[in-house]
Each structure stands twice: as C-alpha cells, then as structure tokens.
Design a protein around this motif. Structure first.
Motif, PDB file in Angstrom:
ATOM      1  N   PRO A 190      21.941  -6.194 -36.086  1.00  0.00           N
ATOM      2  CA  PRO A 190      23.566  -6.830 -35.299  1.00  0.00           C
ATOM      3  C   PRO A 190      22.413  -7.284 -34.328  1.00  0.00           C
ATOM      4  N   MET A 193      21.999 -10.456 -35.071  1.00  0.00           N
ATOM      5  CA  MET A 193      22.987 -11.715 -35.038  1.00  0.00           C
ATOM      6  C   MET A 193      24.026 -11.874 -33.561  1.00  0.00           C
ATOM      7  N   LYS A 194      24.039 -10.811 -32.532  1.00  0.00           N
ATOM      8  CA  LYS A 194      24.987 -11.308 -31.486  1.00  0.00           C
ATOM      9  C   LYS A 194      24.256 -12.656 -30.441  1.00  0.00           C
ATOM     10  N   LYS A 196      22.526 -14.888 -30.641  1.00  0.00           N
ATOM     11  CA  LYS A 196      23.107 -15.761 -31.491  1.00  0.00           C
ATOM     12  C   LYS A 196      23.975 -16.539 -30.758  1.00  0.00           C
ATOM     13  N   LYS A 197      25.181 -16.086 -30.130  1.00  0.00           N
ATOM     14  CA  LYS A 197      26.379 -16.192 -29.526  1.00  0.00           C
ATOM     15  C   LYS A 197      26.262 -15.900 -28.087  1.00  0.00           C
TER      16      LYS A 197
END
Length: 249
Positions: A190, A193-194, A196-197
C-alpha cells in the motif's frame, strides 16, 4: 516549516556480487539490481522517526543521477518521505560536486537538518557530508549511532575508534549516519502505491550552476585476488612450520 533534507545515492544492491568489466573500465551495472545506499536508507529512517515524534514537519529525499534514479526515490517516498527531488545527471559525480549540488538544494529548501549516510557502498569515499558542512558553514556530526534533537541543538552519539563520543551541535547541522543508528522499516505494497502520487520534482543539473569537472580519473578497475585454498594442519607444530614456510613468521 521545519524540514529535514535526506541526501541519497543509487548504488548496486548490497546483496549483488559486483563484477568487473572485461576491459577493466569499471563494474558491470547493466541488468544489475540497484537500490538505495544502505547508509542513506538509515538516514531516511531516522528522519522519518524524527518527524513521527513531532520534531519535523516534512522530510524531503534528494538524489543526483540518471533517469533510473527515480525508482530509488519512489522507494524513499514509499518509506514515508513527503516528497522527492531528482537532480538529473548522466555522468559520474564526485563527492565535492555532490556536496555543491546539495548546497544549492539547501539554499532552496532551507532545512534545519541534513541527514545522509556516512559513505556510499560503491566508492566508500566518506567525504560528501563533511564537504557539505564546510560549504554550508554549519556544524557536523559524523558516524551517528544516536540522534536527539531539541529546538536549537542536536545531541549526537558517534562511533569512534576508542568507543563512543557524544557531541552537541547547534542547528542547522549536517549529520551522517552509521549502521547502528536504526533498522529501516519494511516497505509495504500500500505504501508503494501511495508513493506513486507523491510529488517528485526533476531538476536539470545544468540549472543549478554547478560544474561537474572530474578531479579523479580511474585508470583501471580490478577484482580482488582470488582467495587461496586453505590447508588442514594436525597440530600447533605443523601450523608454525606452515606459517614459517610462507614467510608469515
């Protein structure tokens, strides 16, 4: 804003067996796993812990290198860095050049603390942190195994040949980290994935006004000599005789 700047470097992963190119011009990096320099990873972990204790508001990870370095910066963001800065440069970077680049970023970001590993595992120079402190004209504490902060000072326990030494330096300051400072956290999916922003800024090396002139030229790279096969001895007398034969004693 109370900001910590963490300087990082992309290196061959410490689990990978380094191989020298057949022509001796360097080491093979094509197709080789690359990672954050382990000492810099420890520096980042310490910055994150300081922020989590309320000692800082933002952690910024920075690096210098080719486009592929963004992968390691994303790892830093996944660990918990708030944002990252990538100074894009395809050639080699010597410690003084790296220190000058980081000095430019300090002028832009105005951190109260700069953390970086005591050395990179590829060249083992152990110079960048000290050079950066000199350029910044701020105190330094190297080989840190413990860091305690107040509003105006950093109390750093550092590893020296004779044991441990504790220094108290005024902030802003440069601190380089040793292995026993902490154990970096495990990055979970997770968090990846975070990451990437999260913001990752790219800056062309030329825009910083730093010259990347090479002062050291590597003439040739050679692998270590192959280790000789050991021998078994029956007793102390045979051991002493073998050592005398080899000219050790």
């Amino acid at each position: 804003m109370k900001r910590i700047l963490v300087c990082t470097k992309r290196v061959i992963d410490f689990n990978v067996r380094v191989r020298v190119k057949p022509d001796g011009s360097g080491v093979i990096t094509d197709g080789v796993k690359m990672s954050l320099n382990p000492f810099d990873e420890i520096a980042l972990e310490e910055a994150l812990r300081i922020r989590e204790r309320g000692g800082a508001e933002e952690v910024v990870a920075v690096t210098i290198g080719p486009a592929d370095c963004q992968q390691q910066l994303r790892t830093a963001l996944a660990m918990g860095a708030d944002r990252a800065i990538h100074v894009v440069h395809d050639g080699g970077i010597e410690p003084l050049t790296a220190a000058r680049v980081f000095m430019k970023l300090i002028g832009k970001e105005q951190p109260f603390l700069v953390l970086l590993g005591k050395q990179a595992i590829d060249d083992d120079n152990n110079q960048t942190g000290q050079m950066l402190a000199a350029l910044w004209e701020r105190p330094q504490a190297t080989f840190a195994s413990k860091v305690e902060l107040t509003e105006t000072t950093a109390r750093v326990t550092r590893e020296v040949d004779a044991g441990l030494e504790t220094l108290e330096v005024d902030l802003p300051a440069v601190v380089t980290t040793d292995l026993r400072l902490n154990e970096p956290r495990y990055v979970k999916l997770p968090d990846i994935m975070k990451a990437k922003k999260k913001p990752l800024e790219s800056l062309p090396f030329a825009e910083l006004g730093v010259t990347a002139a090479a002062r050291v030229k590597v003439v040739r790279t050679e692998p270590p000599a192959q280790r000789q096969k050991g021998i078994m001895v029956k007793d102390t007398q045979e051991l002493v005789a073998a050592l005398r034969k080899r000219g050790v004693i």
